[in-house]
Design an enzyme around this catalytic site. Structure first.
Site, PDB file in Angstrom:
ATOM      1  N   GLN A  94       0.699  -1.423   0.127  1.00 43.02           N
ATOM      2  CA  GLN A  94       0.106   0.068   0.003  1.00 43.02           C
ATOM      3  C   GLN A  94       0.643   1.308  -0.163  1.00 43.02           C
ATOM      4  O   GLN A  94       0.297   2.370   0.212  1.00 43.02           O
ATOM      5  CB  GLN A  94      -0.935   0.159   1.211  1.00 43.02           C
ATOM      6  CG  GLN A  94      -1.827  -0.845   1.180  1.00 43.02           C
ATOM      7  CD  GLN A  94      -3.228  -0.848   2.436  1.00 43.02           C
ATOM      8  OE1 GLN A  94      -2.792  -0.451   3.165  1.00 43.02           O
ATOM      9  NE2 GLN A  94      -4.370  -1.038   1.847  1.00 43.02           N
ATOM     10  N   VAL A 111     -23.226  19.077  -9.195  1.00 40.48           N
ATOM     11  CA  VAL A 111     -22.770  19.226 -10.764  1.00 40.48           C
ATOM     12  C   VAL A 111     -23.477  18.443 -11.691  1.00 40.48           C
ATOM     13  O   VAL A 111     -23.981  17.561 -11.384  1.00 40.48           O
ATOM     14  CB  VAL A 111     -21.264  18.927 -10.724  1.00 40.48           C
ATOM     15  CG1 VAL A 111     -20.729  18.857 -12.018  1.00 40.48           C
ATOM     16  CG2 VAL A 111     -20.401  19.842  -9.723  1.00 40.48           C
TER      17      VAL A 111
END
Length: 571
Positions: free
Chosen positions: A114, A383
């Site tokens: 990670q 949006v």
């Protein structure tokens, strides 16, 4: 000597600075940090279901309060998930601190599980980004990050390696001190005021354009417009500068604006731009006879050639300028645009009145919400198509606020920003106006709303498609493709998450549904089935755009017929 961990020191410093809430998701690298929050007891932790929600939530908090807001993500994926939400704060110049975990120092640069180079990943979105390398950097690095966020009005980021978070350090560090300049102290010089006065008094038909930087200067902008008999247009982020029914407020500018809003700009011989860096230069005057006032010197003349630029606070500038100006008596310019506005409003409001047996226009939904919202409500505009309906029909007045992803333009902001706003202002009504495509992106955080009893009201305009994208395709001459949506029943999802879900399919149901949602003692979702074929017309249409739109529609018909022929059953 009493000791505690780096994580505990970090939380202590945040608490002493005044941080009251943190949004995020914990993980192995941040377990020590979140446990320190638990034991500190002065900061409320909000677990979200996606880190992007945390980014949007704190960006909303910072924009509304102009105070530091904080979010958390863990190593790698958790940190990266924050970034899109953080960009909202970056583009709005709002102070946010993002805290993330990082791999143990001994594993750095080893392609560890990670591991992500977070300094690189956060570089574009941040005014400050650092990985803590030693316990000796604490608390100084915390102070640097907060100072950068609040003084540069942006996002600061600190990553804490897992092993360092539990390292013991001295406990008696004094609270950090952060100093930043008060924008209200930036005033124009007498020479700048004199130049502004000369340009204004030599003009015959001046106009005013206001943006986010003029918020808080409502009275001063009104008085300037009244003194000059000047019409006022606004950017989307400047919607709340003047009340919707202010006689000098004509309309919005740009693709989501109105014809009369555009005329404010097109028909003036002097434009006074107050606190706006309007991004679409094609909508600004080419004559260059422009005065621009902005706190950020980089924004002066950034989009279009100007005659005079002033680096100063809008409210302070107008307070100093107004006594020096003479009243203009000619009302021709103003009256023409007021008449144009009034005719348009009368026509459209009549067209979008709620009538039994008719389809539900999305415009009708916004108009009805405007009637029912409290005087200090906070609106979040999503949006997409919803942005247009909000920009043209939301009747902002009194102490109401409007936020959204208007600079970054990211879908998914609606619910997430509403959660942040409600957590920061629990006694205010928070209303998110969302398209179905955007609402579905962070839908899981309805659980977050229910868990923390954040009574936001999400109004979902359901038309089962990405409507604005479809319009863009057609306006470019493309047939619509890949814009259709398969939605769940949002009403049932809301109820399953512990919220109140209300479905509206008939115009006569809308008013009562909104009343019920706005008065509910739990988060509410109002799913409104709106006209899927509502046409969004720009304030001005050129022949090329009209032709492309027509050819796009023709292509859709041809393709549809070919598909029908292809799948027509054989005789």
């Amino acid at each position: 000597m009493p000791t505690h961990t780096v994580a505990e020191e970090f939380v202590y410093q945040l608490s002493e600075y005044g941080v009251k809430q943190i949004f995020g998701i914990t993980g192995d690298a941040m377990n020590a940090f979140t446990d320190a929050i638990r034991r500190n007891g002065n900061i409320q932790w909000y677990t979200v279901r996606h880190e992007e929600t945390a980014g949007f939530a704190v960006a909303a908090q910072a924009e509304l309060s102009q105070e530091l807001a904080v979010c958390v993500g863990t190593i790698g994926p958790g940190a990266i998930h924050l970034i899109n939400g953080l960009y909202n704060a970056t583009r709005d110049r709002s102070p946010v601190l993002a805290i993330t975990g990082q791999v143990p120092r001994a594993e750095a640069q080893s392609d560890y599980f990670q591991e992500v180079d977070q300094v690189k990943a956060f570089d574009d979105a941040c005014v400050f980004s650092a990985v803590v390398q030693s316990e000796k950097q604490i608390p100084r690095l915390i102070q640097q990050a907060i100072e950068a966020a609040v003084s540069e009005r942006g996002v600061a980021h600190i990553a804490i390696p897992t092993d360092l978070a539990i390292t013991k350090i001295e406990k008696n560090n004094p609270p950090i001190q952060v100093f930043h300049k008060d924008n209200a102290c930036i005033i124009p010089s007498s020479a700048e005021l004199a130049s502004m006065k000369t340009l204004i008094e030599s003009s015959k038909s001046p106009s005013i354009l206001v943006g986010r930087g003029a918020i808080g200067a409502r009275e001063e902008v009104h008085n300037l417009a009244k003194l000059l008999n000047a019409p006022v247009a606004h950017s989307l982020k400047g919607t709340e500068v003047l009340e919707y029914h202010d006689p000098y407020s004509i309309g919005g500018l740009g693709h989501v604006g109105t014809p009369h809003g555009m005329a404010v700009i097109d028909e003036c011989d002097l434009l006074i731009m107050l606190g706006t860096d309007f991004p679409y230069s094609a909508f600004l005057p080419k004559h260059g006879n422009i005065i621009q006032v902005d706190l950020n010197a980089k924004k002066l003349g950034h989009r279009v050639r100007i005659k005079h630029g002033v680096v100063a606070d809008v409210k302070t500038t107008l307070t100093m300028l107004l006594p020096q100006l003479s009243e203009k008596s000619d009302t021709t310019h103003l009256n023409k645009l007021q008449n144009s506005r009034d005719k348009w409003l009368q026509k459209t409001h009549k067209k979008y009145a709620l009538e039994k047996g008719k389809i539900i226009h999305p415009q009708s939904v916004v108009l009805e919400v405007s009637k029912q919202a409290e005087e200090d409500a906070i609106f979040v505009g999503e949006v997409g198509e919803v942005t247009v309906w909000v920009a043209r029909y939301l009747q902002i007045h009194s102490k109401q606020k409007l936020i959204g992803s208007f600079n970054h333009g990211s879908l998914g902001v609606g619910l997430a920003a509403a959660l942040g706003a409600k957590a920061r202002y629990p006694n205010k009504q928070v209303i998110a106006l969302c398209g179905d495509g955007a609402f579905g992106m962070l839908l899981a955080d309805l659980v977050t709303a229910a868990r923390y009893n954040l009574n936001v009201v999400s109004i979902v305009f359901r038309n089962d498609k990405f409507g604005f994208v479809e319009l863009e395709m057609e306006a470019s001459g493309y047939p619509r493709f890949a814009t259709d949506l398969v939605n769940p029943n949002f009403t049932q999802v809301a109820n399953a998450c512990g919220c109140l879900g209300i479905e509206v399919k008939k115009p006569e149901e809308l008013s009562e549904a909104l009343k019920q949602a706005l008065s509910a003692d739990k988060p509410a979702v109002v799913e409104v089935y709106v006209n899927p074929d509502e046409l969004i017309l720009p304030p001005q249409i050129d022949l090329e755009t009209a032709w492309k739109f027509t050819t796009g529609k023709i292509k859709e018909v041809v393709i549809e017929r070919k598909i029908q022929e292809l799948f027509k059953p054989s005789k």
